[in-house]
Design a protein around this motif. Structure first.
Motif, short mmCIF file in Angstrom:
data_model
loop_
_atom_site.label_atom_id
_atom_site.label_comp_id
_atom_site.label_asym_id
_atom_site.label_seq_id
_atom_site.Cartn_x
_atom_site.Cartn_y
_atom_site.Cartn_z
N PRO A 73 29.49 42.92 38.94
CA PRO A 73 30.49 43.71 38.22
C PRO A 73 31.43 42.80 37.43
CG PRO A 73 31.02 43.61 40.55
CD PRO A 73 29.66 42.99 40.40
N LEU A 74 32.00 43.34 36.39
CA LEU A 74 32.91 42.57 35.55
C LEU A 74 34.20 42.20 36.28
CD1 LEU A 74 32.69 44.40 32.10
CD2 LEU A 74 32.15 42.00 32.51
N LYS A 75 34.72 41.05 35.93
CA LYS A 75 36.04 40.63 36.40
C LYS A 75 36.96 40.49 35.19
CE LYS A 75 33.94 38.00 40.20
NZ LYS A 75 33.77 36.66 40.79
N ASN A 76 38.22 40.25 35.46
CA ASN A 76 39.18 40.14 34.36
C ASN A 76 39.37 38.71 33.86
OD1 ASN A 76 40.37 42.75 35.99
ND2 ASN A 76 40.61 42.90 33.78
N ALA A 77 38.82 37.75 34.57
CA ALA A 77 38.97 36.36 34.12
C ALA A 77 37.77 35.54 34.57
CB ALA A 77 40.26 35.75 34.66
N TYR A 78 37.33 34.63 33.70
CA TYR A 78 36.20 33.74 33.99
C TYR A 78 36.55 32.34 33.53
CZ TYR A 78 33.54 38.05 34.50
OH TYR A 78 33.11 39.28 34.90
#
Length: 683
Positions: free
Chosen positions: A594-599
């Motif tokens: 799933p997507l996160k808000n920071a990478y």
């Protein structure tokens, strides 16, 4: 030169024209006067050298050497002459602003394969706002109860519409449909509802192609009146008339996986069979004076009559032209080399009329297959001596099929990334009877046209086509014999043909030197393959794909791809976005998170802001990704986070993207939109 050999000078000249076409395609020369002047000087030099050669034969070599550069210039000039954008009447020259709405009068040229929501056609523009114009445009007509499965080819309409540029492929390694159409002189598209078209009466003096399309549409309507099952009817229209637009995806994929898709395309195989049938039926003409010539002319006339019947499509015209020269060659000389010369001459003629055919997949496959049959099949035939009629047919079918498939193997893998190992089973089961299917089918067409087709014949043809579909489906179901997801680079494609040629030469006449050459080419192929694998394993990149209404990020490391997305990956997403990338980049494993808000990617920080509008002012992102048409105040975000680059993906509304782009310009922050520039790749 002996009759059994290839006309080497003409081979060199054809290759020179091909080189010129390639040079002009990848390195266009806009100054046509320069090309014409260069060609004119070349002709004068050739004339001078020819005179010298006549007076001193030992100097004839200079004339031969000078021919090649002149024909290279001819190839370059052909590309410029056939460039529709060079015409003063082209709509891009006549209209002040193409992207603004215009009243357009046009004629529908050709029906293309429809999509789920649209019927697709190519149209020929004739007039705009009382101005005479020319040009070909792609037309989408929204499907409804009036337009569904309705072939409007040959009809003339007027509408008020906006032409938009064709959209290039937005994700890496996707099929570039826009580039494919540009090679056919199509640069813009129009989208209309069925009720936005107004029919325009046209003069009775229509073109030959329009008459041909009207005849084909009449035959299709008569076939649709017969009690054919739908599954059989779509195959009949494809097999006899070259109309594959209505074949459902599953049936089409079955023919692809079984290695039998060429059966549904009216191309070289069909025209070759028709030439044999016509020669057989016209055999009595040989008893007349000049019978060979008379039979040849009659057979060619019948071939072109069949091309007219199918709507004069480019693939049929290509095949009929090729086999017309083959038929002429059969009469002039009965030597093997003459078949090569017929192939060369037909290819040269076709390229003179349309030089960009060189980049057409069908053109490449057709000529490669026929060349392989002429060259390789005679080497295989002597290994078995058939004693009976039936095994002779099957042995000939097997050797011809094997030679053709071997010849197109590298091209098939390069373009389609798969190869059916059981192709010979399908061809052995169908091709020997294809002449019967085609001959029977022509009879069905003629009787249907006159309204006297007996139901007994319809039932018989239903059974034959149904049997063919069953065989194809059975072979296609054997997935273990289908090589798929194979990647072949352009370099390996070229080297593959070097290996193939050296292997056939070694097989043709066993000599130590030829074995050595074959071994060297194989080692070179394996070396390049290993180098490409090592390079692919060392790759590392982050990709922000373009997907409509969704955010899709790929973390590519070596042979692994980790997909980050908010929604589950649909089969359509996997097929059109991820699979082409996986095949080209030799991806072996894939995971999903799933997507996160920071990478954190290498030394760069990537921050994502979605519809929640949440972000942390502590983060100092190098890249800011805006998704889901977030309502965040971008001026404040820029002042707070100071991003080095801002990206908007396909999950956003166009209005939001336009607003963000203006804000970024105001703050002098680079802005990137995947819907315009394609997937963003961070190496």
């Amino acid at each position: 030169m002996k009759n059994s050999t290839v006309n080497i000078p003409f081979l060199l000249l054809t290759m020179a024209v091909i080189v010129g076409i390639i040079l002009a395609y990848y390195f266009p020369v806009q100054n046509m006067e320069l090309l014409i002047s260069g060609l004119g000087i070349g002709v004068l030099v050739l004339g001078f050298l020819k005179i010298k050669a006549n007076n001193a034969p030992e100097k004839g070599i200079y004339f031969g050497v000078a021919l090649c550069p002149a024909f290279v210039l001819l190839g370059m000039l052909l590309v410029q002459l056939h460039n529709p954008l060079g015409s003063a009447q082209h709509y891009t020259k006549k209209l002040v602003d193409v992207t603004k709405p215009h009243t357009l009068v046009f004629k529908i040229q050709k029906r293309l394969k429809s999509s789920q929501y649209y019927e697709k056609y190519t149209i020929s523009l004739q007039q705009s706002d009382s101005v005479s114009i020319k040009g070909t445009v792609l037309l989408y007509i929204q499907k409804d109860t009036l337009s569904k499965h309705l072939d409007l080819t040959g009809n003339r309409f007027v509408t008020y519409a906006v032409m938009t540029p064709l959209q290039k492929s937005l994700n890496p390694h996707q099929f570039d449909y826009a580039n494919y159409l540009r090679n056919q002189g199509v640069y813009h598209q129009i989208r209309l509802g069925a009720r936005e078209l107004i029919s325009v009466p046209q003069a009775s003096s229509t073109t030959l192609r329009a008459h041909s399309c009207n005849l084909r549409n009449f035959l299709i309507q008569e076939l649709e009146k017969q009690p054919f099952s739908r599954e059989v009817l779509v195959i009949v229209k494809a097999l006899l008339l070259g109309q594959r637009q209505d074949i459902d995806a599953d049936t089409y994929q079955n023919y692809v996986n079984a290695g039998a898709i060429h059966i549904l395309a009216v191309s070289g195989l069909h025209i070759g069979i028709f030439l044999w049938l016509f020669n057989f039926l016209l055999y009595p003409l040989l008893y007349l004076k000049h019978g060979k010539t008379l039979r040849m002319v009659s057979a060619i006339a019948l071939l072109w009559g069949y091309a007219y019947l199918t709507g004069l499509s480019p693939s049929v015209l290509r095949a009929v032209t090729m086999f017309s020269f083959v038929a002429i060659g059969q009469v002039i000389r009965f030597k093997k080399g003459n078949a090569y010369n017929a192939l060369l001459i037909s290819g040269f003629v076709l390229l003179c009329f349309d030089p960009l055919l060189l980049f057409d997949v069908g053109f490449q496959l057709s000529y490669t297959a026929v060349f392989a049959i002429i060259w390789i099949q005679p080497l295989l035939a002597p290994y078995y001596k058939p004693r009976f009629f039936l095994d002779r047919i099957y042995w000939d079918t097997f050797t011809v099929t094997f030679a053709a498939q071997l010849g197109v193997l590298p091209l098939s893998i390069y373009y389609f990334h798969q190869f059916p190992l059981l192709f010979f089973v399908t061809n052995l089961a169908i091709v020997p009877f294809l002449g019967v299917l085609l001959g029977f089918g022509i009879g069905v067409l003629v009787l249907a046209a006159f309204g006297i087709l007996p139901s007994l014949l319809v039932g018989g043809y239903n059974i034959l086509i149904g049997w063919m579909n069953v065989v194809v489906a059975w072979v296609a179901d054997k997935e273990m014999f289908l090589w798929s997801a194979i990647s072949l680079s352009r370099s390996l494609l070229v080297i593959s043909y070097v290996v193939l040629i050296s292997g056939v030469l070694m097989f043709k006449k066993f000599r130590p030197q030829r074995v050595y050459r074959f071994g060297v080419t194989m080692l070179f192929f394996l070396g390049v393959l290993m180098i490409e694998k090592v390079l692919s394993y060392n790759q590392q990149r982050l990709l922000i794909f373009h997907q409509y209404k969704n955010t899709l990020i790929g973390d590519h490391t070596g042979s692994h791809l980790n997909v980050l997305t908010r929604n589950s990956i649909s089969s359509k997403t996997a097929e059109y976005i991820l699979e082409p990338y996986q095949i080209a980049q030799k991806i072996k494993t894939k995971t999903q998170e799933p997507l996160k808000n920071a990478y954190r990617y290498k030394r760069q920080q990537v921050v994502l802001i979605d519809s929640t509008n949440l972000y942390s002012s502590i983060l100092q992102p190098d890249i800011l990704l805006l998704t889901q048409s977030t309502k965040v105040h971008l001026d404040r975000v820029i002042d707070s986070l100071h991003p080095k680059k801002i990206i908007a993906d396909g999950s956003n509304y166009p209005s939001a993207v336009q607003r963000w782009e203006a804000t970024c310009k105001k703050h002098h922050v680079p802005f990137y939109y995947t819907g315009l520039s394609g997937a963003f790749i961070l190496e």
